[in-house]
Design a protein around this motif. Sequence first.
Motif, PDB file in Angstrom:
ATOM      1  N   UNK A 109       0.819  -1.223   0.000  1.00 14.70           N
ATOM      2  CA  UNK A 109       0.000   0.000   0.000  1.00 14.70           C
ATOM      3  C   UNK A 109       0.851   1.269   0.000  1.00 14.70           C
ATOM      4  N   UNK A 110       1.726   1.396  -0.988  1.00 17.42           N
ATOM      5  CA  UNK A 110       2.649   2.534  -1.064  1.00 17.42           C
ATOM      6  C   UNK A 110       2.633   3.126  -2.466  1.00 17.42           C
ATOM      7  N   UNK A 111       1.470   3.041  -3.126  1.00 17.86           N
ATOM      8  CA  UNK A 111       1.382   3.470  -4.520  1.00 17.86           C
ATOM      9  C   UNK A 111       1.721   4.943  -4.711  1.00 17.86           C
ATOM     10  N   UNK A 112       1.441   5.770  -3.687  1.00 19.29           N
ATOM     11  CA  UNK A 112       1.642   7.210  -3.826  1.00 19.29           C
ATOM     12  C   UNK A 112       3.116   7.587  -3.869  1.00 19.29           C
ATOM     13  N   UNK A 113       3.991   6.680  -3.450  1.00 16.01           N
ATOM     14  CA  UNK A 113       5.425   6.959  -3.419  1.00 16.01           C
ATOM     15  C   UNK A 113       6.077   6.628  -4.758  1.00 16.01           C
ATOM     16  N   UNK A 114       7.052   7.447  -5.144  1.00 12.62           N
ATOM     17  CA  UNK A 114       7.916   7.036  -6.245  1.00 12.62           C
ATOM     18  C   UNK A 114       8.661   5.774  -5.822  1.00 12.62           C
ATOM     19  N   UNK A 115       8.944   4.900  -6.784  1.00 14.58           N
ATOM     20  CA  UNK A 115       9.627   3.660  -6.430  1.00 14.58           C
ATOM     21  C   UNK A 115      10.921   3.929  -5.661  1.00 14.58           C
ATOM     22  N   UNK A 116      11.682   4.915  -6.124  1.00 17.41           N
ATOM     23  CA  UNK A 116      12.971   5.190  -5.514  1.00 17.41           C
ATOM     24  C   UNK A 116      12.844   5.773  -4.108  1.00 17.41           C
ATOM     25  N   UNK A 117      11.639   6.189  -3.719  1.00 19.68           N
ATOM     26  CA  UNK A 117      11.418   6.739  -2.382  1.00 19.68           C
ATOM     27  C   UNK A 117      11.020   5.681  -1.367  1.00 19.68           C
ATOM     28  N   UNK A 118      10.774   4.456  -1.827  1.00 20.33           N
ATOM     29  CA  UNK A 118      10.396   3.370  -0.926  1.00 20.33           C
ATOM     30  C   UNK A 118      11.616   2.953  -0.112  1.00 20.33           C
ATOM     31  N   UNK A 119      11.436   2.796   1.187  1.00 23.68           N
ATOM     32  CA  UNK A 119      12.580   2.571   2.087  1.00 23.68           C
ATOM     33  C   UNK A 119      13.365   1.318   1.739  1.00 23.68           C
ATOM     34  N   UNK A 120      12.688   0.293   1.213  1.00 21.66           N
ATOM     35  CA  UNK A 120      13.381  -0.954   0.910  1.00 21.66           C
ATOM     36  C   UNK A 120      13.612  -1.147  -0.596  1.00 21.66           C
ATOM     37  N   UNK A 121      13.577  -0.070  -1.373  1.00 20.68           N
ATOM     38  CA  UNK A 121      13.694  -0.182  -2.822  1.00 20.68           C
ATOM     39  C   UNK A 121      15.017  -0.808  -3.260  1.00 20.68           C
ATOM     40  N   UNK A 122      16.112  -0.432  -2.627  1.00 22.21           N
ATOM     41  CA  UNK A 122      17.406  -0.975  -3.029  1.00 22.21           C
ATOM     42  C   UNK A 122      17.437  -2.497  -2.867  1.00 22.21           C
ATOM     43  N   UNK A 123      16.903  -2.999  -1.749  1.00 16.10           N
ATOM     44  CA  UNK A 123      16.895  -4.443  -1.566  1.00 16.10           C
ATOM     45  C   UNK A 123      15.919  -5.107  -2.534  1.00 16.10           C
ATOM     46  N   UNK A 124      14.785  -4.461  -2.807  1.00 14.09           N
ATOM     47  CA  UNK A 124      13.839  -5.048  -3.751  1.00 14.09           C
ATOM     48  C   UNK A 124      14.452  -5.128  -5.149  1.00 14.09           C
ATOM     49  N   UNK A 125      15.218  -4.129  -5.548  1.00 18.28           N
ATOM     50  CA  UNK A 125      15.915  -4.207  -6.829  1.00 18.28           C
ATOM     51  C   UNK A 125      16.873  -5.401  -6.831  1.00 18.28           C
ATOM     52  N   UNK A 126      17.555  -5.613  -5.724  1.00 18.91           N
ATOM     53  CA  UNK A 126      18.449  -6.756  -5.607  1.00 18.91           C
ATOM     54  C   UNK A 126      17.675  -8.065  -5.771  1.00 18.91           C
ATOM     55  N   UNK A 127      16.487  -8.124  -5.151  1.00 19.11           N
ATOM     56  CA  UNK A 127      15.665  -9.329  -5.245  1.00 19.11           C
ATOM     57  C   UNK A 127      15.204  -9.553  -6.682  1.00 19.11           C
ATOM     58  N   UNK A 128      14.757  -8.486  -7.351  1.00 20.45           N
ATOM     59  CA  UNK A 128      14.283  -8.640  -8.724  1.00 20.45           C
ATOM     60  C   UNK A 128      15.410  -9.120  -9.635  1.00 20.45           C
ATOM     61  N   UNK A 129      16.609  -8.606  -9.448  1.00 21.63           N
ATOM     62  CA  UNK A 129      17.750  -9.094 -10.229  1.00 21.63           C
ATOM     63  C   UNK A 129      18.093 -10.537  -9.856  1.00 21.63           C
ATOM     64  N   UNK A 130      17.979 -10.854  -8.583  1.00 19.91           N
ATOM     65  CA  UNK A 130      18.250 -12.211  -8.091  1.00 19.91           C
ATOM     66  C   UNK A 130      17.324 -13.243  -8.723  1.00 19.91           C
ATOM     67  N   UNK A 131      16.090 -12.847  -9.053  1.00 20.22           N
ATOM     68  CA  UNK A 131      15.156 -13.800  -9.676  1.00 20.22           C
ATOM     69  C   UNK A 131      15.685 -14.321 -11.005  1.00 20.22           C
ATOM     70  N   UNK A 132      16.545 -13.560 -11.650  1.00 22.61           N
ATOM     71  CA  UNK A 132      17.031 -13.971 -12.966  1.00 22.61           C
ATOM     72  C   UNK A 132      18.061 -15.091 -12.896  1.00 22.61           C
TER      73      UNK A 132
END
Length: 315
Positions: A109-132
Amino acid sequence: MPIKLPSTLPAYAVLTDEGVMVMDEELASHQDIRPLKIGLLNLMPKKIQTETQFARLIGATPLQIELTLIRMSDHATRNTAVEHMESFYRPFSDIQGEKFDGLIITGAPIEHLDFESVSYWDELKQIMDWTQTNVHSTFGVCWGGMAMLHHFHDVPKHLLETKLFGAYRHSNLNPSSPYLRGFSDECVVPVSRWTEVRRKEVEAAGLPILLGSDVTGPCLIEDPTHRALYILNHFEYDSDTLKQEYDRDLANNQIEGAEIQLPYGYFPNDDPAQRPLNRWRSHAHLLYGNWLSEIYLTTPYDMDRIGQDRTDLRG
């Protein structure tokens, strides 16, 4: 075959009462088969409700499923007991060396935030890359799907003036897709979001749209290059989930004074005093069952090979 869950997980008792086949670790150890290993990265505040909803869908196939509940490593939830999180969830930092047949990334429930403003965005990017490299097939749900579209394809999300809220009819745009096997020409899908991705921008990224609506836009998107599906709406919702959101918004309205809209096409005769009817359950089971079937048909038996060969193992 059943889904394997800890016997003390709340979902175990709920699904057992509903007739869903579940088993604990002791019983599963007696079966000489390799279960599909599915991870659930749960970003929703109501962890127990969300884990039960997804366990219900992935536990309804003939395949044995081993479900791993995953959380962000350093993000503490404020809506679920610490004891529950410590007992049943593993931080990503603990599982990043493992391989998974499938991974579901939920909404948040954080749609109003830019992705880069999400507190855990850096780790989520790591996870998305890890899926590959570590996941055979990934399913991004609502905000989770939008995050993957943004990360892999620079597809933006757009804020809406009013909330898309209700049970909307969607068209089957690709009946030949294995993920839509058994689908009708139209289906009803619960929608609850303040943002959208636009059809032209999804198509410009070269991604096929499998389900869509002229009102709510793209719903189910396939990303073959990244072995992923993105669903921007909520097949996993219980019959009363939209009602719970509506009641919550009404309660908050007493303080904030905002106009609250009735969920579209949800209550019989648009009467919130009547019990809403579930018109999406069968298609929800079809979709997640088809996803698991595709995983079963294409994932390597040797899990060490997951992520090494991106070709379809069916040829």
